[in-house]
Structures are given as structure tokens and as C-alpha cells.
Motif scaffolding. Structure first.
Motif, PDB file in Angstrom:
ATOM      1  N   UNK A 271       0.844  -1.126   0.002  1.00 20.78           N
ATOM      2  CA  UNK A 271       0.057  -0.016   0.026  1.00 20.78           C
ATOM      3  C   UNK A 271       0.767   1.280   0.116  1.00 20.78           C
ATOM      4  N   UNK A 272       1.666   1.215   0.717  1.00 20.85           N
ATOM      5  CA  UNK A 272       2.853   2.512   0.998  1.00 20.85           C
ATOM      6  C   UNK A 272       3.526   2.523  -0.416  1.00 20.85           C
ATOM      7  N   UNK A 273       4.285   1.331  -1.013  1.00 23.16           N
ATOM      8  CA  UNK A 273       5.013   1.368  -2.061  1.00 23.16           C
ATOM      9  C   UNK A 273       4.427   1.964  -3.303  1.00 23.16           C
ATOM     10  N   UNK A 274       2.967   1.441  -3.501  1.00 19.46           N
ATOM     11  CA  UNK A 274       2.336   1.656  -4.642  1.00 19.46           C
ATOM     12  C   UNK A 274       1.204   2.768  -4.567  1.00 19.46           C
ATOM     13  N   UNK A 275       1.316   3.425  -3.202  1.00 19.68           N
ATOM     14  CA  UNK A 275       0.382   4.679  -2.873  1.00 19.68           C
ATOM     15  C   UNK A 275      -1.215   4.110  -3.332  1.00 19.68           C
ATOM     16  N   UNK A 276      -1.524   3.147  -2.635  1.00 22.56           N
ATOM     17  CA  UNK A 276      -2.949   2.469  -3.049  1.00 22.56           C
ATOM     18  C   UNK A 276      -3.420   2.393  -1.444  1.00 22.56           C
ATOM     19  N   UNK A 277      -4.551   3.045  -1.240  1.00 20.57           N
ATOM     20  CA  UNK A 277      -5.183   3.000   0.234  1.00 20.57           C
ATOM     21  C   UNK A 277      -5.959   1.825   0.447  1.00 20.57           C
ATOM     22  N   UNK A 278      -6.734   1.451  -0.611  1.00 23.73           N
ATOM     23  CA  UNK A 278      -7.679   0.140  -0.452  1.00 23.73           C
ATOM     24  C   UNK A 278      -7.088  -0.861  -1.053  1.00 23.73           C
ATOM     25  N   UNK A 279      -6.092  -1.455  -0.927  1.00 20.46           N
ATOM     26  CA  UNK A 279      -5.402  -2.698  -1.451  1.00 20.46           C
ATOM     27  C   UNK A 279      -6.089  -3.966  -1.285  1.00 20.46           C
ATOM     28  N   UNK A 280      -6.380  -4.590  -2.117  1.00 19.72           N
ATOM     29  CA  UNK A 280      -7.181  -5.826  -2.189  1.00 19.72           C
ATOM     30  C   UNK A 280      -6.529  -7.149  -2.362  1.00 19.72           C
ATOM     31  N   UNK A 281      -7.265  -8.155  -2.003  1.00 17.11           N
ATOM     32  CA  UNK A 281      -6.666  -9.630  -2.355  1.00 17.11           C
ATOM     33  C   UNK A 281      -6.828  -9.469  -3.804  1.00 17.11           C
ATOM     34  N   UNK A 282      -7.734  -9.074  -4.550  1.00 16.90           N
ATOM     35  CA  UNK A 282      -8.006  -9.085  -6.085  1.00 16.90           C
ATOM     36  C   UNK A 282      -6.854  -8.536  -6.570  1.00 16.90           C
ATOM     37  N   UNK A 283      -6.204  -7.262  -5.905  1.00 14.50           N
ATOM     38  CA  UNK A 283      -5.164  -6.617  -6.524  1.00 14.50           C
ATOM     39  C   UNK A 283      -3.766  -7.423  -6.481  1.00 14.50           C
ATOM     40  N   UNK A 284      -3.705  -8.116  -5.426  1.00  9.93           N
ATOM     41  CA  UNK A 284      -2.409  -8.961  -5.241  1.00  9.93           C
ATOM     42  C   UNK A 284      -2.493 -10.179  -6.262  1.00  9.93           C
ATOM     43  N   UNK A 285      -3.814 -10.867  -6.639  1.00 15.97           N
ATOM     44  CA  UNK A 285      -3.957 -12.071  -7.113  1.00 15.97           C
ATOM     45  C   UNK A 285      -3.834 -11.368  -8.668  1.00 15.97           C
ATOM     46  N   UNK A 286      -3.906 -10.211  -9.231  1.00 16.27           N
ATOM     47  CA  UNK A 286      -3.773  -9.530 -10.371  1.00 16.27           C
ATOM     48  C   UNK A 286      -2.406  -9.600 -10.824  1.00 16.27           C
ATOM     49  N   UNK A 287      -1.446  -8.935  -9.737  1.00 17.83           N
ATOM     50  CA  UNK A 287      -0.095  -9.043  -9.833  1.00 17.83           C
ATOM     51  C   UNK A 287       0.607 -10.173  -9.802  1.00 17.83           C
ATOM     52  N   UNK A 288       0.192 -11.444  -8.944  1.00 22.83           N
ATOM     53  CA  UNK A 288       0.783 -12.655  -9.303  1.00 22.83           C
ATOM     54  C   UNK A 288       0.477 -13.177 -10.718  1.00 22.83           C
ATOM     55  N   UNK A 289      -0.572 -12.997 -11.035  1.00 19.61           N
ATOM     56  CA  UNK A 289      -0.976 -13.513 -12.477  1.00 19.61           C
ATOM     57  C   UNK A 289      -0.067 -13.007 -13.620  1.00 19.61           C
ATOM     58  N   UNK A 290       0.250 -11.577 -13.073  1.00 20.88           N
ATOM     59  CA  UNK A 290       1.028 -11.041 -14.274  1.00 20.88           C
ATOM     60  C   UNK A 290       2.706 -10.933 -14.041  1.00 20.88           C
ATOM     61  N   UNK A 291       2.911 -11.932 -13.085  1.00 22.61           N
ATOM     62  CA  UNK A 291       4.318 -12.156 -12.766  1.00 22.61           C
ATOM     63  C   UNK A 291       5.020 -11.187 -12.343  1.00 22.61           C
ATOM     64  N   UNK A 292       4.380 -10.309 -11.551  1.00 21.19           N
ATOM     65  CA  UNK A 292       5.121  -9.241 -10.953  1.00 21.19           C
ATOM     66  C   UNK A 292       6.353  -9.576  -9.857  1.00 21.19           C
ATOM     67  N   UNK A 293       7.428  -8.947 -10.242  1.00 22.02           N
ATOM     68  CA  UNK A 293       8.646  -9.617  -9.304  1.00 22.02           C
ATOM     69  C   UNK A 293       8.646  -9.262  -7.955  1.00 22.02           C
ATOM     70  N   UNK A 294       8.207  -7.984  -7.586  1.00 23.41           N
ATOM     71  CA  UNK A 294       8.238  -7.526  -6.385  1.00 23.41           C
ATOM     72  C   UNK A 294       7.083  -8.244  -5.426  1.00 23.41           C
ATOM     73  N   UNK A 295       5.944  -8.323  -6.000  1.00 18.20           N
ATOM     74  CA  UNK A 295       4.865  -8.972  -5.074  1.00 18.20           C
ATOM     75  C   UNK A 295       5.388 -10.421  -4.972  1.00 18.20           C
TER      76      UNK A 295
END
Length: 394
Positions: A271-295
Motif C-alpha cells: 500500500x505504501x510502496x504503490x500509493x494504494x489506500x484500499x489494496x485488496x486480495x484481487x489486486x495481489x492476485x492480479x499482480x501474481x498472475x502478471x508475474x510481478x517480481x516485487x510481489x
């Protein structure tokens, strides 16, 4: 042999009979006699009382090839309801179940206050609604269990809830003064461990359940009872130090386990790194599906520190079963296998490590199950797991 006065012996025998009926789902009088070593006369007398009370029902088996069709006994699941409540920061979750723990209805009430008087009022009003609406059974609501995300003493006084800022709150007494019904308070992680034991892990006497959501809590079932410690505060394992002089924690220490291995640590960082206040599980799942290295790196780090703490837990308690309750672990590929590969100490012994099949509902379903246990007066329950029914959010 059980000895004592007649009333005490009758109570013990009743408990044994109900326990076996619930465990079997459907059982004959003859089979109860075999597993309990009680006489046929004792069982007949007790069963007659339970039938009169509406707690059990009789069913005659239609398809029985030899001899007289046996009459089977089962718990009357519709004789009453149990109400489980998860009192968390920002919301209160209510689940009403029948006497077999099957969810009937659920309500989530969002709250934007931590004021005790306001929250007490919300609890009283919602419980009164349930009591008024569900009057179609012999016993109505048989009991209420409330999950507390903090320290609950053996006296059921709420000693400290960090996120609500509550200290030494007599919630049980205040509710029972307003409502003509039994109310019990229990730590949320303990209730999650109870749900795992009651609905899934029927064959274990020693179970640990680590909940990883807003922090890390450890529910501990030892010989089919909660391990509470001296005052009832055992299980605050999230504040075990795994990194000396590490990240500061609200408890006053530095380097606590939950600052590195809880879901909230991941959400706070991203949330702090990406400046997103209402971070959700759906956001993290999307980043995992996209192969986001940091996540991926953050979740690998979570697994590493989670394994450090779990090694300690296993060595201290030598559990039979260890359950991890985390949505992120369910989402992350091969999370369980990666954790197991980190638990390679030659002195770490456990039989089973698993990710919870119940998930975030474990706390409130454990509350329902504990209310049923108190009502039936049995030492332990083995119940079938059934998915949630209709849920409303207000």
C-alpha cells in the motif's frame, strides 16, 4: 467406572450418549451401548428423556436386509440455533447456525467507531433481531459466543483489544444484563483452532492453528481443550521476536513475528510502496498472475519468516496437526510445499501441516460450534462442514 451421586452420573451418561449420537450422525441404541459400555436400560431411559426434550429424533431404516428394521437416533438439528459473532476492527460478523453447525444466515455490519457504548448497542440490537426472527424452534437461540481479537481472561473479561483501544471491558456481563441468554467470550485464534478441530480434524487431540490476517494469533487445542496459560493469554505468538532490533511493533518491542509474516505486513508494504489506500486480495492476485517480481519477492520473504516462527512453534509444542489460516497462502502457488521445505530440522516433529479449508469464516463458525458444545454439555464435537448460506452486508 464413574462413581458419584446419581445426578452427576446421569449427567455424565447423558453427555456420553449425546456425544456418540452427534459423532455418528445416526446410530442405534445397541451401537451406543457398544461404544459407551452403558447398559441398555440406562440408554433407554436417557434416550426417552432426550426424545421428550426434542433434542434427538428417531428414524427407521427402510433398506435393511436382515431382521427387524433398526430405529436410528440422530440429533435434532432444528431444535435450536447457535449464534457466533466475530467482533473485529471495522466490522462485526454474525453467523447463525443450526445445532449441527450448518450456517443458516450471516450478516456483516460495517462500523466506523471504536467506542464501547456504541458497539455494545449495535450488538444488543442485532442479537435482539435474531432472537425475534428465529423463534421457529423448540429452544430458540441456545447460546452466543463472541470472538475477541485481543486478550480474554479465564474470567471472560476483555483485558485488552489493541485495535479498539479497549481495556478491562465487562462485555459478557453487560450483554447478559440486556439479554436473557448465555453469552461466552473467547479469543479469535482459539475459535479458529476449535473450528478446525470440530469440522475437519476429528482424529487429533493436539492442534495448532495460526491465523495470519491482521497480525498473527495462535489457537491451541491440547487434549481437546484450549491451552490458555496462567491468566488465559497464551497464544499471542505474533509478538515472538524473530529479528532482534527489527521493525518496531505496537506492542513496544522490535522485530515481532507478525511484522514479517502476517498478511497485514504485506498489505502495509505494498500500500505504501504503490500509493494504494484500499489494496485488496484481487489486486495481489492480479499482480501474481502478471508475474510481478516485487510481489513474488515479498511473498517469498513472508514464507521465509513464517517458517522461522513455525519451526519454533513445532519445537515448543510438538503438535499433531498445524493449520495455517491465510488467504494469501491459498493464492500463492506451492506455498505449502515451500514452507514444508523450510521445516527441515531433525528434531521438528508434526504429523500434518495444512492450509485452512474454512478460511476467514473459521473464527465465527468456531464460535457457533462452541455455543453448541456448551448447550449440549459434551466434551467435544465432531461436525460435518457445510459452506455458508446467504450473507448480507450493512
Amino acid at each position: 467406572m464413574i462413581t458419584g451421586d446419581a445426578a452427576y452420573i446421569k449427567k455424565i451418561n447423558r453427555s456420553l450418549i449425546i456425544k456418540e449420537i452427534v459423532k455418528a450422525g445416526m446410530i442405534s441404541r445397541a451401537d451406543i451401548s457398544k461404544v459407551t459400555d452403558l447398559t441398555r436400560a440406562t440408554i433407554s431411559a436417557q434416550v426417552a428423556d432426550l426424545l421428550d426434550e426434542g433434542l434427538i429424533i428417531e428414524t427407521q431404516l427402510e433398506h435393511f436386509s436382515v431382521g427387524r428394521k433398526p430405529i436410528m437416533l440422530s440429533l435434532n438439528s432444528h431444535a435450536g440455533y447457535a449464534l457466533g459473532i466475530d467482533l473485529d476492527y471495522g466490522q462485526i460478523s454474525f453467523t447463525l447456525s443450526d445445532l449441527l453447525g450448518h450456517p443458516v444466515t450471516s450478516t456483516i455490519i460495517k462500523i466506523n467507531t471504536t467506542d464501547y457504548a456504541e458497539i455494545l448497542h449495535i450488538l444488543v440490537e442485532q442479537i435482539k433481531k435474531y432472537k425475534a426472527e428465529y423463534t421457529d424452534s423448540h429452544y430458540g437461540i441456545v447460546g452466543i459466543v463472541i470472538a475477541i481479537h485481543g486478550l480474554v481472561g479465564k474470567d471472560e473479561v476483555v483485558h485488552f483489544v489493541p485495535r479498539l483501544g479497549w481495556e478491562d471491558i465487562h462485555l459478557k456481563t453487560d450483554l447478559e444484563n440486556e439479554l436473557d441468554i448465555d453469552v461466552y467470550l473467547e479469543n479469535n485464534a482459539n475459535l479458529s483452532s476449535f473450528a478446525e478441530r470440530v469440522f475437519f480434524h476429528h482424529e487429533t487431540d493436539n492442534l495448532l492453528c495460526a491465523t495470519l490476517y491482521s497480525g498473527i494469533g495462535m489457537g491451541m487445542m491440547m487434549k481437546n481443550d484450549f491451552f490458555r496459560g496462567h491468566d488465559g493469554f497464551a497464544g499471542e505468538i505474533g509478538h515472538m521476536i524473530v529479528v532482534p532490533e527489527g521493525r518496531p511493533c505496537n506492542c513496544g518491542n522490535k522485530g515481532c513475528w507478525e511484522k514479517y509474516a502476517s498478511e497485514s505486513s504485506i498489505f502495509e508494504y505494498l500500500s505504501e510502496k504503490r500509493q494504494m489506500k484500499n489494496l485488496s486480495y484481487e489486486d495481489i492476485q492480479k499482480w501474481l498472475d502478471e508475474g510481478d517480481q516485487e510481489v513474488h519477492e515479498q511473498l517469498e520473504q513472508l514464507l521465509y519468516y513464517l517458517s522461522v516462527g513455525l519451526n519454533n512453534m513445532i519445537n515448543i509444542y510438538n503438535p499433531d496437526v498445524l493449520v495455517l489460516d491465510s488467504e494469501l497462502l491459498r493464492m500463492y502457488p506451492d506455498a505449502l510445499d515451500k514452507i514444508k521445505r523450510n521445516l527441515h530440522s531433525s528434531i521438528s516433529h508434526y504429523r500434518e501441516l495444512s492450509i485452512s479449508s474454512i478460511g476467514k469464516k473459521s473464527c465465527v463458525l468456531g464460535a457457533c460450534a462452541l455455543a453448541i458444545k456448551h448447550f449440549l454439555g459434551v466434551p467435544m464435537l465432531n461436525l460435518p462442514f457445510e459452506q455458508q448460506e446467504n450473507e448480507t452486508v450493512s
